[in-house]
Design a protein around this motif. Sequence first.
Motif, PDB file in Angstrom:
ATOM      1  N   ASP A  99      22.035 -71.982 -46.041  1.00 25.47           N
ATOM      2  CA  ASP A  99      20.918 -72.874 -45.740  1.00 25.47           C
ATOM      3  C   ASP A  99      21.453 -74.172 -45.134  1.00 25.47           C
ATOM      4  N   ASP A 101      19.907 -76.842 -44.394  1.00 23.07           N
ATOM      5  CA  ASP A 101      19.301 -78.048 -44.949  1.00 23.07           C
ATOM      6  C   ASP A 101      19.822 -78.387 -46.341  1.00 23.07           C
ATOM      7  N   SER A 107      26.171 -85.150 -48.535  1.00 19.31           N
ATOM      8  CA  SER A 107      24.741 -85.491 -48.491  1.00 19.31           C
ATOM      9  C   SER A 107      24.390 -86.538 -49.539  1.00 19.31           C
ATOM     10  N   CYS A 136      15.801 -86.318 -49.112  1.00 21.79           N
ATOM     11  CA  CYS A 136      15.317 -84.940 -48.936  1.00 21.79           C
ATOM     12  C   CYS A 136      14.018 -84.700 -49.689  1.00 21.79           C
ATOM     13  N   ASN A 139      10.958 -86.016 -48.116  1.00 20.32           N
ATOM     14  CA  ASN A 139      10.810 -85.594 -46.730  1.00 20.32           C
ATOM     15  C   ASN A 139       9.824 -84.426 -46.687  1.00 20.32           C
ATOM     16  N   GLU A 141       8.638 -82.555 -44.349  1.00 18.62           N
ATOM     17  CA  GLU A 141       9.050 -81.381 -43.565  1.00 18.62           C
ATOM     18  C   GLU A 141       9.956 -80.474 -44.403  1.00 18.62           C
ATOM     19  N   LEU A 142      10.941 -81.071 -45.084  1.00 19.62           N
ATOM     20  CA  LEU A 142      11.856 -80.277 -45.910  1.00 19.62           C
ATOM     21  C   LEU A 142      11.160 -79.687 -47.129  1.00 19.62           C
ATOM     22  N   THR A 143      10.316 -80.478 -47.790  1.00 17.44           N
ATOM     23  CA  THR A 143       9.672 -79.963 -49.001  1.00 17.44           C
ATOM     24  C   THR A 143       8.723 -78.812 -48.669  1.00 17.44           C
ATOM     25  N   LYS A 145       8.982 -76.827 -45.858  1.00 16.15           N
ATOM     26  CA  LYS A 145       9.796 -75.736 -45.319  1.00 16.15           C
ATOM     27  C   LYS A 145      10.438 -74.917 -46.428  1.00 16.15           C
ATOM     28  N   HIS A 146      10.886 -75.589 -47.499  1.00 15.04           N
ATOM     29  CA  HIS A 146      11.625 -74.913 -48.563  1.00 15.04           C
ATOM     30  C   HIS A 146      10.797 -74.664 -49.817  1.00 15.04           C
TER      31      HIS A 146
END
Length: 189
Positions: A99, A101, A107, A136, A139, A141-143, A145-146
Amino acid sequence: GPDRCAAQDAAICLTCHGEKDLSSTDESGAEVSLYVNTAQYDSSSHAGLSCIDCHASLAGVDESGHGTPVAEVDCSVCHDQEQTVFRGSIHGQLVAVGDKDAPRCRSCHGSHDIRPAEDPASRVNKFNLMYTCAECHQNRELTEKHGIGQPDAVPQFYESVHAKGLLKDGLIVAPSCSDCHGSHEIQTV
């Protein structure tokens, strides 16, 4: 030492990597900075290490190092116990399946600016950790997407008595993210 070639000497590397505008493009065509802030590095936990102590794939390359693929830094060379625990965490499991991300050591801890957790300037200092996690976990978009549950957890934490104790009152005893969720061993809830 004298057996190391010039590319392994940080002063030689920083001749170019100390230039703020030094960059390259990655495999997707995005521009990536190759700049190393020497002031940050000189005050980091890793100050005094040779570049190849972390960037082992550059060991033995010629003076320029150009054209040499730079492998991801393997922090487990020095931090084996933390890496073992991390591999079992949700973040480590995501890294293991490729992954892009998923958070890696850098990070949360940074790269050339790593400082001990007790240092007020550390990204993982108790008073800074919520902002690092929020990069993260806040965010959208990340939350999305995943499928990360509770995407409002970070803003809710900011409004909590715990965050107020930390941020407003400066209470070291007030819990931050890692006090409940752990650090290297983070699991899904």
